[in-house]
Enzyme design. Sequence first.
Site, PDB file in Angstrom:
ATOM      1  N   HIS A 157      12.113  23.713 -43.995  1.00  0.00           N
ATOM      2  CA  HIS A 157      12.126  25.059 -44.552  1.00  0.00           C
ATOM      3  C   HIS A 157      12.175  25.346 -46.157  1.00  0.00           C
ATOM      4  O   HIS A 157      13.132  24.857 -46.607  1.00  0.00           O
ATOM      5  CB  HIS A 157      13.094  26.074 -43.966  1.00  0.00           C
ATOM      6  CG  HIS A 157      13.020  26.037 -42.401  1.00  0.00           C
ATOM      7  ND1 HIS A 157      12.389  26.835 -41.623  1.00  0.00           N
ATOM      8  CD2 HIS A 157      13.616  25.164 -41.419  1.00  0.00           C
ATOM      9  CE1 HIS A 157      12.436  26.755 -40.436  1.00  0.00           C
ATOM     10  NE2 HIS A 157      13.221  25.682 -40.235  1.00  0.00           N
ATOM     11  N   LEU A 158      11.146  25.584 -46.662  1.00  0.00           N
ATOM     12  CA  LEU A 158      11.179  25.779 -48.135  1.00  0.00           C
ATOM     13  C   LEU A 158      11.660  27.157 -48.659  1.00  0.00           C
ATOM     14  O   LEU A 158      11.942  27.305 -49.952  1.00  0.00           O
ATOM     15  CB  LEU A 158       9.814  25.357 -48.904  1.00  0.00           C
ATOM     16  CG  LEU A 158       9.522  23.644 -48.800  1.00  0.00           C
ATOM     17  CD1 LEU A 158       8.204  23.373 -49.135  1.00  0.00           C
ATOM     18  CD2 LEU A 158      10.692  22.954 -49.310  1.00  0.00           C
ATOM     19  N   ARG A 159      11.590  28.242 -47.773  1.00  0.00           N
ATOM     20  CA  ARG A 159      11.947  29.468 -48.081  1.00  0.00           C
ATOM     21  C   ARG A 159      11.154  30.189 -49.072  1.00  0.00           C
ATOM     22  O   ARG A 159      11.576  31.303 -49.798  1.00  0.00           O
ATOM     23  CB  ARG A 159      13.372  29.412 -48.627  1.00  0.00           C
ATOM     24  CG  ARG A 159      14.339  28.579 -47.676  1.00  0.00           C
ATOM     25  CD  ARG A 159      14.499  29.370 -46.476  1.00  0.00           C
ATOM     26  NE  ARG A 159      15.744  28.948 -45.683  1.00  0.00           N
ATOM     27  CZ  ARG A 159      15.803  28.866 -44.354  1.00  0.00           C
ATOM     28  NH1 ARG A 159      14.904  29.169 -43.732  1.00  0.00           N
ATOM     29  NH2 ARG A 159      16.802  28.556 -43.637  1.00  0.00           N
ATOM     30  N   ASN A 186       8.313  30.579 -41.298  1.00  0.00           N
ATOM     31  CA  ASN A 186       9.280  31.816 -41.187  1.00  0.00           C
ATOM     32  C   ASN A 186       9.667  32.270 -42.510  1.00  0.00           C
ATOM     33  O   ASN A 186      11.012  32.161 -42.785  1.00  0.00           O
ATOM     34  CB  ASN A 186      10.300  31.499 -39.994  1.00  0.00           C
ATOM     35  CG  ASN A 186      11.291  30.325 -40.619  1.00  0.00           C
ATOM     36  OD1 ASN A 186      10.784  29.488 -41.265  1.00  0.00           O
ATOM     37  ND2 ASN A 186      12.473  30.283 -39.927  1.00  0.00           N
ATOM     38  N   ASP A 245       8.434  28.456 -35.457  1.00  0.00           N
ATOM     39  CA  ASP A 245       9.741  28.042 -35.594  1.00  0.00           C
ATOM     40  C   ASP A 245      10.928  29.085 -35.896  1.00  0.00           C
ATOM     41  O   ASP A 245      10.700  29.811 -36.920  1.00  0.00           O
ATOM     42  CB  ASP A 245       9.855  26.750 -36.481  1.00  0.00           C
ATOM     43  CG  ASP A 245      11.316  26.129 -36.406  1.00  0.00           C
ATOM     44  OD1 ASP A 245      12.002  25.843 -35.435  1.00  0.00           O
ATOM     45  OD2 ASP A 245      11.815  26.126 -37.495  1.00  0.00           O
ATOM     46  N   HIS A 295       9.269  25.928 -30.806  1.00  0.00           N
ATOM     47  CA  HIS A 295      10.781  26.099 -30.870  1.00  0.00           C
ATOM     48  C   HIS A 295      11.283  26.744 -29.368  1.00  0.00           C
ATOM     49  O   HIS A 295      11.107  27.746 -29.135  1.00  0.00           O
ATOM     50  CB  HIS A 295      11.064  27.136 -31.726  1.00  0.00           C
ATOM     51  CG  HIS A 295      12.556  27.733 -31.997  1.00  0.00           C
ATOM     52  ND1 HIS A 295      13.315  27.374 -33.053  1.00  0.00           N
ATOM     53  CD2 HIS A 295      13.377  28.431 -31.051  1.00  0.00           C
ATOM     54  CE1 HIS A 295      14.694  28.031 -32.886  1.00  0.00           C
ATOM     55  NE2 HIS A 295      14.580  28.496 -31.667  1.00  0.00           N
ATOM     56  N   ASN A 311      20.926  25.834 -35.107  1.00  0.00           N
ATOM     57  CA  ASN A 311      20.289  26.164 -33.797  1.00  0.00           C
ATOM     58  C   ASN A 311      19.306  25.273 -33.582  1.00  0.00           C
ATOM     59  O   ASN A 311      18.224  25.300 -34.348  1.00  0.00           O
ATOM     60  CB  ASN A 311      19.921  27.920 -34.007  1.00  0.00           C
ATOM     61  CG  ASN A 311      19.388  28.059 -32.364  1.00  0.00           C
ATOM     62  OD1 ASN A 311      19.579  27.850 -31.459  1.00  0.00           O
ATOM     63  ND2 ASN A 311      18.449  29.173 -32.616  1.00  0.00           N
ATOM     64  N   ASP A 335      14.729  19.285 -40.321  1.00  0.00           N
ATOM     65  CA  ASP A 335      14.942  20.971 -39.929  1.00  0.00           C
ATOM     66  C   ASP A 335      15.942  21.429 -41.052  1.00  0.00           C
ATOM     67  O   ASP A 335      16.670  22.154 -41.130  1.00  0.00           O
ATOM     68  CB  ASP A 335      15.594  21.226 -38.542  1.00  0.00           C
ATOM     69  CG  ASP A 335      15.244  22.507 -38.302  1.00  0.00           C
ATOM     70  OD1 ASP A 335      15.141  23.437 -39.017  1.00  0.00           O
ATOM     71  OD2 ASP A 335      16.184  23.160 -37.142  1.00  0.00           O
ATOM     72  N   HIS A 357      20.740  27.343 -46.689  1.00  0.00           N
ATOM     73  CA  HIS A 357      21.633  28.861 -46.830  1.00  0.00           C
ATOM     74  C   HIS A 357      22.502  28.862 -48.193  1.00  0.00           C
ATOM     75  O   HIS A 357      23.090  27.937 -48.232  1.00  0.00           O
ATOM     76  CB  HIS A 357      22.038  29.077 -45.419  1.00  0.00           C
ATOM     77  CG  HIS A 357      21.320  29.442 -44.482  1.00  0.00           C
ATOM     78  ND1 HIS A 357      20.664  30.755 -44.575  1.00  0.00           N
ATOM     79  CD2 HIS A 357      20.770  28.759 -43.400  1.00  0.00           C
ATOM     80  CE1 HIS A 357      19.781  30.544 -43.304  1.00  0.00           C
ATOM     81  NE2 HIS A 357      20.037  29.514 -42.595  1.00  0.00           N
TER      82      HIS A 357
HETATM   83 ZN   LIG Z   1      13.463  25.998 -34.757  1.00  0.00          ZN
END
Ligand SMILES: [Zn+2]
Length: 425
Positions: free
Chosen positions: A64-66, A96, A154, A181, A279, A306, A310
């Site tokens: 996740h690179l946001r 996402n 995901d 997911h 999660n 993953d 945050h």
């Molecule tokens: Zn996931």
Amino acid sequence: MVEIILIKNGQVIDPASGKNGVADVLIEDGKIAKVAKNIKAQNTTVIDAKACWVLPGLIDMHTHLRDPGWPEQETIATGTRAAARGGFTSVCCMANTDPVADTASVVKYIVSKAKAEGVVNVFPIGAVTKGLKGEELAEMGRMLDEGAVAFSDDGHPIASAGVFRKALEYAGQFNVPIISHSEELGLSESGDMNEGALSTQLGLRGIPALAESEAVARDVGLAKEFGTLHVAHVSTAQSVKTIRDAKKQKVKVTCETAPHYFSLTEEAVKGYDTNAKVNPPLRTQADVEEIVAGLKDDTIDVIATDHAPHTIDEKNVEFQRAANGMIGLETAVPLCITKLIKERKMNPLKVFAKLTVNPAKILKLNKGTLAPGADADVVIIDPEAKVVIKKEDFVSASKNSPFISQKLTGKVLTTVVGGKIVFQA
Ligand SMILES: [Zn+2]
């Protein structure tokens, strides 16, 4: 000017060819020119890799690179530097973001931003459904045209089996997998940690193992009839068993786990460390044992991080309110070496296949090999170096790791992308 790099005397481990022996690696013009003993070359940058491992650059198929959306958590600039420090030369970023990567224009934005400010290869994963809502399929063909390599919602399961079926069929027309997911929200919703005696003792809401394994069973069942499936972040023993059985029946299914699922159990949540909130949640020792068994017998094809950055504000709250996820790019190598190669005696060829050639095959990336002519994506690792994971050493914009202060073995020394040195310890 043609740039030439000569990596001398390293233990060259190339899972794509099965080669594992001392050799030199010559890089010319961004490509692997030669792998052989005693290569002589002039006007070169020479790197002495004696007693080190020289591997194809690692591929993380779940990052996740946001970006776009949350630059305070991570950006393509910081995330790809974290990848380089972790030995990853390619990362696949999940959809996402905000806006969601569910259109050609968002995919195009990510690809162009990665070219401008990224230091490793970035391959976007497009959303399966518009807005990750699980209702209407996104424009997959147009996203593929802009550089998407697979599709996933995901972060959100696709609740409707009918939508999931259509997604498998549609992606199948393009010969790309759906990455699931797998989570049954009716069983997991608003849980904080693995359900069991410990969740009761800590007074936290439990997420039963069945919330994952029931969803995996459904998704595998649909893949048997309708398409090609890759299951993300497998965490439970039953999920591993279900996928093992499905592979025996020739279902087109592959799967991944993350380093935290073979390195930690739910015990890490004791003391309410919000960095251990993730999660799917950390599970029991029995689950860890089956994950390791699945890695050994190749039921689990891939190790993916993953990586889920945050901010301190999102984690520095009471456990129930804390965000799910942990960073992983910069700790994957020492965890794989310590927990799998040293403690479980797994062969480095097998472990690193799951970080190179296997994800490359699943996503049809022309990566993950040291064969002459391949892109010169290379990582040099000291497998005996003792490291202590320190918060201040992370180059990710976020520091949410439950491994801080842990003593591990294995250190990335040099990362080369396309013939350019992008990280040196
Ligand atoms: Zn996931």
